[in-house]
Design a protein around this motif. Structure first.
Motif, PDB file in Angstrom:
ATOM      1  N   LEU A 103       0.866  -1.192   0.000  1.00  0.00           N
ATOM      2  CA  LEU A 103       0.000   0.000   0.000  1.00  0.00           C
ATOM      3  C   LEU A 103       0.896   1.234   0.000  1.00  0.00           C
ATOM      4  CD1 LEU A 103      -2.600   1.706   0.437  1.00  0.00           C
ATOM      5  CD2 LEU A 103      -2.404   1.191   2.884  1.00  0.00           C
ATOM      6  N   VAL A 104       0.672   2.105  -0.973  1.00  0.00           N
ATOM      7  CA  VAL A 104       1.451   3.346  -1.070  1.00  0.00           C
ATOM      8  C   VAL A 104       0.493   4.512  -0.851  1.00  0.00           C
ATOM      9  CG1 VAL A 104       3.004   4.741  -2.505  1.00  0.00           C
ATOM     10  CG2 VAL A 104       2.979   2.229  -2.758  1.00  0.00           C
ATOM     11  N   THR A 105       0.617   5.212   0.298  1.00  0.00           N
ATOM     12  CA  THR A 105      -0.231   6.401   0.474  1.00  0.00           C
ATOM     13  C   THR A 105       0.362   7.521  -0.381  1.00  0.00           C
ATOM     14  OG1 THR A 105       0.894   7.476   2.354  1.00  0.00           O
ATOM     15  CG2 THR A 105      -0.665   5.686   2.881  1.00  0.00           C
ATOM     16  N   GLY A 106      -0.530   8.371  -0.887  1.00  0.00           N
ATOM     17  CA  GLY A 106      -0.050   9.386  -1.841  1.00  0.00           C
ATOM     18  C   GLY A 106       0.496   8.721  -3.084  1.00  0.00           C
ATOM     19  N   GLY A 107      -0.024   7.546  -3.384  1.00  0.00           N
ATOM     20  CA  GLY A 107       0.492   6.742  -4.503  1.00  0.00           C
ATOM     21  C   GLY A 107       0.285   7.398  -5.859  1.00  0.00           C
ATOM     22  N   THR A 108      -0.639   8.352  -5.914  1.00  0.00           N
ATOM     23  CA  THR A 108      -0.912   9.011  -7.186  1.00  0.00           C
ATOM     24  C   THR A 108      -0.020  10.236  -7.406  1.00  0.00           C
ATOM     25  OG1 THR A 108      -2.638  10.258  -6.039  1.00  0.00           O
ATOM     26  CG2 THR A 108      -3.339   8.271  -7.209  1.00  0.00           C
ATOM     27  N   GLY A 109       0.803  10.580  -6.417  1.00  0.00           N
ATOM     28  CA  GLY A 109       1.660  11.765  -6.525  1.00  0.00           C
ATOM     29  C   GLY A 109       2.916  11.495  -7.345  1.00  0.00           C
ATOM     30  N   GLY A 110       3.774  12.499  -7.434  1.00  0.00           N
ATOM     31  CA  GLY A 110       4.974  12.398  -8.276  1.00  0.00           C
ATOM     32  C   GLY A 110       5.892  11.268  -7.845  1.00  0.00           C
ATOM     33  N   ILE A 111       6.270  11.234  -6.572  1.00  0.00           N
ATOM     34  CA  ILE A 111       7.155  10.171  -6.076  1.00  0.00           C
ATOM     35  C   ILE A 111       6.357   8.884  -5.911  1.00  0.00           C
ATOM     36  CG2 ILE A 111       8.553   9.437  -4.094  1.00  0.00           C
ATOM     37  CD1 ILE A 111       9.412  12.373  -3.750  1.00  0.00           C
ATOM     38  N   GLY A 112       5.113   8.999  -5.404  1.00  0.00           N
ATOM     39  CA  GLY A 112       4.277   7.816  -5.174  1.00  0.00           C
ATOM     40  C   GLY A 112       4.060   6.995  -6.431  1.00  0.00           C
ATOM     41  N   THR A 113       3.825   7.673  -7.551  1.00  0.00           N
ATOM     42  CA  THR A 113       3.578   6.948  -8.812  1.00  0.00           C
ATOM     43  C   THR A 113       4.786   6.093  -9.184  1.00  0.00           C
ATOM     44  OG1 THR A 113       2.060   8.646  -9.612  1.00  0.00           O
ATOM     45  CG2 THR A 113       3.052   7.231 -11.285  1.00  0.00           C
ATOM     46  N   GLU A 114       5.978   6.658  -9.033  1.00  0.00           N
ATOM     47  CA  GLU A 114       7.186   5.880  -9.387  1.00  0.00           C
ATOM     48  C   GLU A 114       7.401   4.727  -8.413  1.00  0.00           C
ATOM     49  OE1 GLU A 114       8.851   5.860 -12.155  1.00  0.00           O
ATOM     50  OE2 GLU A 114       7.641   7.543 -12.839  1.00  0.00           O
ATOM     51  N   ILE A 115       7.030   4.942  -7.134  1.00  0.00           N
ATOM     52  CA  ILE A 115       7.136   3.838  -6.164  1.00  0.00           C
ATOM     53  C   ILE A 115       6.185   2.715  -6.584  1.00  0.00           C
ATOM     54  CG2 ILE A 115       6.679   3.165  -3.761  1.00  0.00           C
ATOM     55  CD1 ILE A 115       7.632   6.012  -2.933  1.00  0.00           C
ATOM     56  N   CYS A 116       4.955   3.083  -6.935  1.00  0.00           N
ATOM     57  CA  CYS A 116       3.979   2.072  -7.371  1.00  0.00           C
ATOM     58  C   CYS A 116       4.510   1.292  -8.575  1.00  0.00           C
ATOM     59  CB  CYS A 116       2.641   2.730  -7.739  1.00  0.00           C
ATOM     60  SG  CYS A 116       1.735   3.392  -6.339  1.00  0.00           S
ATOM     61  N   LYS A 117       5.039   2.017  -9.559  1.00  0.00           N
ATOM     62  CA  LYS A 117       5.521   1.362 -10.786  1.00  0.00           C
ATOM     63  C   LYS A 117       6.679   0.420 -10.491  1.00  0.00           C
ATOM     64  CE  LYS A 117       4.729   4.892 -14.337  1.00  0.00           C
ATOM     65  NZ  LYS A 117       5.477   5.736 -15.269  1.00  0.00           N
ATOM     66  N   THR A 118       7.631   0.902  -9.679  1.00  0.00           N
ATOM     67  CA  THR A 118       8.828   0.087  -9.394  1.00  0.00           C
ATOM     68  C   THR A 118       8.444  -1.173  -8.630  1.00  0.00           C
ATOM     69  OG1 THR A 118      10.200   2.044  -9.416  1.00  0.00           O
ATOM     70  CG2 THR A 118      11.112   0.142  -8.286  1.00  0.00           C
ATOM     71  N   LEU A 119       7.521  -1.038  -7.677  1.00  0.00           N
ATOM     72  CA  LEU A 119       7.090  -2.232  -6.929  1.00  0.00           C
ATOM     73  C   LEU A 119       6.363  -3.194  -7.872  1.00  0.00           C
ATOM     74  CD1 LEU A 119       5.942  -0.604  -3.557  1.00  0.00           C
ATOM     75  CD2 LEU A 119       7.976  -2.011  -3.930  1.00  0.00           C
ATOM     76  N   ALA A 120       5.494  -2.662  -8.719  1.00  0.00           N
ATOM     77  CA  ALA A 120       4.771  -3.535  -9.668  1.00  0.00           C
ATOM     78  C   ALA A 120       5.742  -4.216 -10.624  1.00  0.00           C
ATOM     79  CB  ALA A 120       3.744  -2.715 -10.444  1.00  0.00           C
ATOM     80  N   ASN A 121       6.767  -3.481 -11.068  1.00  0.00           N
ATOM     81  CA  ASN A 121       7.767  -4.072 -11.976  1.00  0.00           C
ATOM     82  C   ASN A 121       8.514  -5.221 -11.311  1.00  0.00           C
ATOM     83  OD1 ASN A 121       7.100  -2.188 -13.893  1.00  0.00           O
ATOM     84  ND2 ASN A 121       8.828  -0.829 -13.476  1.00  0.00           N
ATOM     85  N   ASN A 122       8.490  -5.236  -9.966  1.00  0.00           N
ATOM     86  CA  ASN A 122       9.147  -6.311  -9.212  1.00  0.00           C
ATOM     87  C   ASN A 122       8.121  -7.290  -8.624  1.00  0.00           C
ATOM     88  OD1 ASN A 122      12.268  -5.817  -9.000  1.00  0.00           O
ATOM     89  ND2 ASN A 122      11.269  -3.822  -9.014  1.00  0.00           N
ATOM     90  N   ASP A 123       6.955  -7.342  -9.264  1.00  0.00           N
ATOM     91  CA  ASP A 123       5.919  -8.347  -8.980  1.00  0.00           C
ATOM     92  C   ASP A 123       5.137  -8.164  -7.685  1.00  0.00           C
ATOM     93  OD1 ASP A 123       6.369  -9.722 -11.390  1.00  0.00           O
ATOM     94  OD2 ASP A 123       8.124 -10.683 -10.509  1.00  0.00           O
ATOM     95  N   TYR A 124       5.232  -6.998  -7.052  1.00  0.00           N
ATOM     96  CA  TYR A 124       4.354  -6.732  -5.911  1.00  0.00           C
ATOM     97  C   TYR A 124       2.965  -6.394  -6.444  1.00  0.00           C
ATOM     98  CZ  TYR A 124       8.522  -6.413  -2.996  1.00  0.00           C
ATOM     99  OH  TYR A 124       9.686  -6.687  -2.335  1.00  0.00           O
ATOM    100  N   ARG A 125       1.935  -6.802  -5.683  1.00  0.00           N
ATOM    101  CA  ARG A 125       0.593  -6.292  -5.967  1.00  0.00           C
ATOM    102  C   ARG A 125       0.481  -4.952  -5.256  1.00  0.00           C
ATOM    103  NH1 ARG A 125      -3.626 -10.144  -4.001  1.00  0.00           N
ATOM    104  NH2 ARG A 125      -1.863 -11.126  -2.956  1.00  0.00           N
TER     105      ARG A 125
END
Ligand code: NAD
Length: 246
Positions: free
Chosen positions: A7-29
């Motif tokens: 779970l990434v709070t502020g996941g839609t923000g500038g840094i949050g979006t990249e955190i979401c993408k990087t985690l997804a690229n490494n197979d996290y849901r």
């Protein structure tokens, strides 16, 4: 390969979006929290879908305990129990102390610091029961060194690391690590809003000679989130281009 849920709070923000993408690229849901009236989570989700990402979203105000509880419930209904929590939601409301209004102090403390309690409190028991957890708090270089015009933000961001150190000790025997990342100036709208003149002045203070990129924060989040990073806890990792060395 991991099946862990983040779970990434502020996941839609500038840094949050990249955190979401990087985690997804490494197979996290991944589930991103967003706040109605501040951003549009559904539009964000649709845009990222076009880029090939299948993110869940959960709306809620992390500065409010009940709203944060409802947001985490929505998130867990969609993706299952949270293994990794990234507390990334944040705001600034800068002012010199002698001009600062109480609501500027209050809003910044509530969104940046109270939120860490409000959201972590919802997931910590589950992590303890399952014997695994990763909590990653996105603080700031200004929580480490202070910054003119940011008594509110510097206090909140410094407070985050106090929380990190206490919870790291409480949780160490339960397979849960708790760490802080303290970014320097990163190229997102939060910094762009300061205006070109101020941004150029800030760059002069950064030995590396440029702003950081959101990806440079995200890769450290992914590193800390890994099962293999279980011996790193209570740390405050600076990512600031050499601007401040603690
Ligand atoms: P951003 O403004 O792009 O993103 C902030 C996010 O927080 C947004 O998704 C917003 O919806 C969310 N948010 C704000 N208030 C909220 C609330 N009450 N409830 C739920 N969500 C809320 O900012 P960013 O640059 O991506 O910053 C992300 C984090 O990194 C923040 O905590 C910020 O303080 C920290 N940080 C940023 C920089 C930088 O240079 N950009 C430097 C150091 C630290």
């Amino acid at each position: 390969m991991t099946s862990r849920v983040a779970l990434v709070t502020g996941g839609t923000g500038g840094i949050g979006t990249e955190i979401c993408k990087t985690l997804a690229n490494n197979d996290y849901r991944v589930v991103a929290s967003w706040l109605s009236g501040v951003d549009d989570g559904e539009a964000w989700q649709a845009k990222l879908k076009e880029e090939g990402y299948d993110f869940a979203i959960a709306e809620g105000d992390v500065s409010d305990f009940e709203s944060a509880a409802a947001m985490v419930k929505k998130a867990e209904t969609k993706v299952g129990p949270i293994d990794i929590l990234v507390n990334c939601a944040g705001i600034t409301k800068d002012s010199f102390m002698h001009k600062m209004k109480h609501d500027q102090w209050d809003a910044v403390l509530r969104v940046n610091l109270d939120s860490v309690f409000n959201v972590t409190r919802q997931v910590i028991m589950g992590m303890r029961n399952r014997g695994f957890g990763r909590i990653i708090n996105i603080s700031s270089v200004n929580g480490q060194k202070g910054q003119i015009g940011q008594a509110n933000y510097s206090a909140a961001k410094a407070g985050m690391h106090g929380f990190t150190m206490a919870l790291a000790q409480e949780s160490a025997k339960k397979g849960i690590t708790v760490n802080t990342i303290s970014p320097g100036y990163i190229a997102t709208s939060m910094v762009a809003e300061m205006g070109e003149k101020i941004v150029n002045k800030m760059i002069e203070q950064i030995p590396v000679g440029r702003l950081g990129q959101p990806e440079e924060i995200a890769r450290v989040v992914e590193f800390l989130a890994a099962d293999e990073s279980g011996f790193i806890t209570g740390a405050n990792i600076a990512i600031n281009g050499g601007m401040h060395m603690g």
